[in-house]
Design a protein around this motif. Sequence first.
Motif, mmCIF file in Angstrom:
data_model
loop_
_atom_site.group_PDB
_atom_site.id
_atom_site.type_symbol
_atom_site.label_atom_id
_atom_site.label_comp_id
_atom_site.label_asym_id
_atom_site.label_seq_id
_atom_site.Cartn_x
_atom_site.Cartn_y
_atom_site.Cartn_z
ATOM 1 N N ASP A 1 3.043 6.460 7.869
ATOM 2 C CA ASP A 1 1.936 5.799 8.552
ATOM 3 C C ASP A 1 1.991 6.227 10.018
ATOM 4 O O ASP A 1 2.786 5.728 10.788
ATOM 5 N N HIS B 1 0.843 -1.205 0.000
ATOM 6 C CA HIS B 1 0.000 0.000 0.000
ATOM 7 C C HIS B 1 0.870 1.244 0.000
ATOM 8 O O HIS B 1 2.081 1.179 0.158
ATOM 9 N N HIS C 1 -7.052 -1.928 4.963
ATOM 10 C CA HIS C 1 -6.286 -0.921 5.716
ATOM 11 C C HIS C 1 -6.557 0.497 5.203
ATOM 12 O O HIS C 1 -6.995 1.359 5.963
ATOM 13 N N HIS D 1 5.975 1.674 3.461
ATOM 14 C CA HIS D 1 5.820 0.493 2.604
ATOM 15 C C HIS D 1 6.145 0.804 1.141
ATOM 16 O O HIS D 1 6.705 -0.027 0.439
ATOM 17 N N ASP E 1 -0.044 -3.839 6.219
ATOM 18 C CA ASP E 1 -0.897 -3.360 7.310
ATOM 19 C C ASP E 1 -2.315 -3.792 6.975
ATOM 20 O O ASP E 1 -2.707 -3.758 5.818
ATOM 21 N N HIS F 1 1.324 3.890 1.982
ATOM 22 C CA HIS F 1 1.986 4.554 3.115
ATOM 23 C C HIS F 1 3.495 4.481 2.924
ATOM 24 O O HIS F 1 4.016 3.474 2.447
HETATM 25 ZN ZN LIG Z 1 -0.072 1.567 6.461
#
Ligand SMILES: [Zn+2]
Length: 348
Positions: free
Chosen positions: A336, A31, A91, A36, A112, A33
């Motif tokens: 995040d 994802h 998430h 990541h 996440d 964020h």
């Molecule tokens: Zn995240």
Amino acid sequence: MITLTARGLYCEKGGFYIDPWKPVERAVVTHAHSDHAYRGSGSYLVAEEGLALARIRVWSEDEPEPKVEGLPYSKKLDINGVTVSFHPAGHILGSAQVRVEHKGEVWVVSGDYKLTPDPTCEPFEPVKCHHFITEATFGLPIYRWPKPEEVFDEVNAWWRRNQERGKASVIFAYSLGKAQRVLAGVDASIGRIYTHGSVERLNHAYRDAGVKLPETIYAGSVENRKDFIGSLIVGPPSAQATTWLRKFGTPSTGFASGWMMVRGARRQRAVDRGFVISDHADWPELNEAVRASEAETVYVTHGFMDEVVRWLKEQGINAVRLKTHFMGDDAPELIDEENEAQLPKWRV
Ligand SMILES: [Zn+2]
Ligand SMILES: [Zn+2]
């Protein structure tokens, strides 16, 4: 099949990394964020539903555009003989668990995730595997989220009360994911809703993806500050200690985070109200996800790793601690924030 290297989780057979925290040739990303989706890699593969967000995250216009490709949820892709597919992680918009299969052996990197219903993204999908990698940001039995309806009742009541007193309500919510979830959850009939620029920019990507959000007005476009009276303003935590807040007179302030369950967190954040809204799994959700995976080995990353490993072992599950995340310092508005909050000091 998947090993931990200095750049991140690596699938040697497939020749790709999953959520690498250093530039690599080929990145598969759960994802958008920033802990990541790290900048500087040659190519990125993300869930199709998160493509726009990933592009915003990994590319700034003064750099050559990296290759960012989307793969729809559940669709299988062969990478050098390894089968890769994305499955909703619940998430944020477009967040995915990465399923990797080779000769009957299945790994799932969940990134996440949360199981709590969220109107701004696809619900978490349990995926059976032999090896399950889970985060443990809130991996202690004390973390049990209240029902979202109850929390939003609290937010709405707070907003109304402030409105009656002629005050603005400023709620701090991480600009990617949390802010949109707050927007989708509040009662927009109460009054006008304004946003910080970093939130508004991501709202566009959400609306483009078909997520229903109430009407929002970019706060920077407002000329008469009296307009803010009685309104709700959504901004990122990083704006709290800046002059941005002064626009709104003497507003009541709130903070939306799972950490608001911790005694003292609201005071530490110097806000009037804390609202327990998290984009991560709480303790029951973590356990449910592990159970549903039916994995024989569970790798635990980030957060309360030792506690979760010990607990799972007591349940007869082979659990292993896996120290992965490196928290980047760049683009603080895109980190995040709930994971960031695990760092020794609150960084605003
Ligand atoms: Zn995240
Ligand atoms: Zn994270």
